[in-house]
Design an enzyme around this catalytic site. Structure first.
Site, PDB file in Angstrom:
ATOM      1  N   ASP A   1      34.429  43.158  41.605  1.00  0.00           N
ATOM      2  CA  ASP A   1      34.306  41.887  40.752  1.00  0.00           C
ATOM      3  C   ASP A   1      33.427  41.124  41.320  1.00  0.00           C
ATOM      4  O   ASP A   1      33.175  41.022  42.732  1.00  0.00           O
ATOM      5  CB  ASP A   1      35.390  41.322  40.382  1.00  0.00           C
ATOM      6  CG  ASP A   1      35.393  40.554  38.763  1.00  0.00           C
ATOM      7  OD1 ASP A   1      34.181  40.217  38.547  1.00  0.00           O
ATOM      8  OD2 ASP A   1      36.254  40.371  37.961  1.00  0.00           O
TER       9      ASP A   1
ATOM     10  N   GLU B   1      36.678  32.728  31.143  1.00  0.00           N
ATOM     11  CA  GLU B   1      37.332  32.885  32.283  1.00  0.00           C
ATOM     12  C   GLU B   1      38.343  31.841  32.790  1.00  0.00           C
ATOM     13  O   GLU B   1      39.135  31.229  31.677  1.00  0.00           O
ATOM     14  CB  GLU B   1      36.532  33.127  33.562  1.00  0.00           C
ATOM     15  CG  GLU B   1      35.634  34.360  33.135  1.00  0.00           C
ATOM     16  CD  GLU B   1      34.859  34.779  34.282  1.00  0.00           C
ATOM     17  OE1 GLU B   1      34.881  34.498  35.540  1.00  0.00           O
ATOM     18  OE2 GLU B   1      33.853  35.746  34.078  1.00  0.00           O
TER      19      GLU B   1
END
Length: 522
Positions: free
Chosen positions: A251, A408
């Protein structure tokens, strides 16, 4: 003429021989060769620097031509895409997404998110299809939408991308990102191995069977161990046991976060991540440091060339499968697909089918339908007070409330309340006017205290630009068909609470959704 023709013939023959020799010598450029042959030929020509360049993904804004040439970089950050709903619809959305992404010149989509959200306090719960892994498994049908249907006999675990109108997909985030403690983003998922494999892993089986090209590793931890450092799961399970042949990508700055504080002992973090099985590393801002560190680790024999070659082989397999060596540039003939009406219609259909009618006063839909008549006065006002609602003799009201925008970790919430002045608006309007409340949110939110005042309640989720899909159903052109893919709780004190739990006592249960018929009397 005879004198001239003989040397000419010889010259032509020599040109042909040179051409044939060149083709044999550069087999990786020959699309007729088997992919493994092309991979082997190209890798035999690559330097260590070029191989590490393949393992380095930088941010698109840093991808200048000079940097790409200097470091032999081969990737830049692709877009995130999010979808919801039934498998066939999701597959069609995937196909439309692939067309539009390809039209921009990008060949890679960071989708699907196959997290199983077990706690709506998680700020990324809206990216998850469901709390139920079986629904998440069904939604992996977006992968053949993005990549194309794998042909008969295609080897299990080998990535597949079917042509210039398809993109490489990415199953994320491996694994357990939806099960963190209290729904805190990037936190620790505390669960035994049986639970991890039963709840959070199944969608990865389906993704690999459907030929997914890449898998992204989660920021989160499993029982205290960072996933970016988990060799047992990345190499031992994903690659060796499930036979995944695509590449594993970190990520965004995920390697930096292996050790706390982030970026501390960076060399150790790179060593741990590459050894764990991560093949491509997202380093949006510090690619030179990453390249230097990884090169140094290889030269000191702390990372083997066989591990580097494994990573590069996987990356090249995806690129050859995508046809990037034959068609590296954007296809401008696809530009008219961007925002095309058929794609907007598809988005509108998705919104329509995703609405869930949680509670209904029986006359609301027909009353709203009547409200669109030209002779009917419709008044719109933001944040009306109680006096306004009482003094205007309204017959019915549609109240739209929800969450503020977030993404997020910024969406992590311990209370899951409707953003103000939403709750005041419900009270002010619904106390004096028959009302339908439309909740725009990425997850279930607290609604229990206001239910007695509400005549009809609709979960609209995040409809995006195609809000007409909401009106289609509210005004009776289409019936409500949506069902809850996650549990709607009564109070946050109950969380985490998922279908099948011994303490299961929801306000609206998993699978709940009232159905209505279209109004055919218009």
């Amino acid at each position: 003429m005879a004198r001239i023709s003989i040397p000419l013939m010889g010259l032509l023959l020599l040109c042909c021989l040179v051409s044939i020799t060149t083709a044999e010598h550069m087999r990786y450029k020959d699309a007729q060769q088997p992919i493994n042959t092309r991979i082997r030929d190209l890798m035999n020509r690559m330097t260590l620097e070029e191989k590490i360049g393949q393992m380095t993904q930088i941010d698109v804004y840093n991808a200048t031509s000079d940097i790409m040439k200097q470091y032999s970089l081969a990737a830049s950050s692709p877009p995130h895409t999010l979808t919801k709903l039934d498998p066939d619809l999701v597959k069609r959305i995937g196909a439309a997404t692939a067309l539009e992404v390809r039209a921009t010149g990008i060949q890679y989509a960071f989708a699907p998110c196959i997290a199983v959200c077990r706690d709506p306090r998680w700020g990324r719960c809206y990216e998850s299809y469901s709390e139920d892994h079986k629904i998440v498994q069904e939604m992996t049908e977006i992968i053949p939408g993005l990549q194309g249907d794998i042909p008969p006999g295609h080897q299990k675990g080998v990535p597949y991308v079917g042509g210039k109108t398809k993109v490489a997909a990415c199953a994320k985030h491996f694994v357990g990102d939806g099960g963190t403690t209290k729904g805190i983003d990037e936190n620790n998922t505390v669960i035994d191995a049986q639970g991890l494999y039963r709840i959070h892993m199944p969608a990865y089986y389906d993704s690999i069977i459907k030929g997914v090209s890449t898998v992204m590793v989660s920021y989160s931890s499993w029982n205290g161990k960072k996933m970016h450092a988990n060799r047992e799961l990345i190499t031992g399970f994903l690659k060796d046991r499930l036979h995944f042949k695509g590449f594993v990508i970190s990520d965004w700055q995920g390697v930096d976060r292996i050790i706390d504080p982030p970026h501390a002992n960076y060399s150790d973090s790179v060593l741990t991540a590459i050894d764990a099985g991560i093949d491509m590393v997202m380093v949006p801002f510090n690619h030179t440091e990453f390249i230097d560190v990884l090169t140094n680790l290889v030269k000191k024999n702390k990372i083997t060339m066989s591990r580097i070659d494994d990573a590069v082989r996987r990356i090249l397999r995806v690129k050859f499968m995508m046809g990037l060596f034959e068609n590296p540039m954007a296809d401008y003939s696809l530009v008219d697909k961007l925002g095309s009406q058929p794609h907007r219609d598809l988005g509108r259909e998705a919104v329509r089918k995703s609405l869930v009618l949680l509670k209904n006063g029986t006359t609301i839909l027909s009353a709203i339908t009547a409200a669109v008549d030209p002779s009917t006065q419709v008044v719109y006002i933001e944040n009306p007070d109680a006096d306004f609602a009482k003094s205007n003799n309204f017959s019915y009201a549609v109240v739209v409330v929800g969450e503020h925008p977030y993404a997020e970790y910024s969406g992590d919430s311990s209370n899951l309340t409707i953003a103000e002045p939403g709750t005041d608006t419900i009270t002010n309007v619904c106390d004096s006017v028959k009302c339908v409340v439309v909740v725009v949110s990425g997850r279930p939110v607290v609604i229990e205290p206001y239910l007695p005042q509400i005549d009809a309640l609709v979960a609209a989720w995040l409809p995006g630009t195609e809000g007409h899909g909401v009106a289609d159903v509210l005004f009776g052109d289409y019936g409500f068909t949506g069902k809850l893919s996650r549990t709607w709780f009564k109070t946050v004190d109950q969380l985490p609470m998922n279908v099948g739990d011994s303490h299961y006592d929801p306000r609206f249960a998993f699978g709940h959704g009232l159905e209505t018929k279209p109004n055919t009397g218009k």
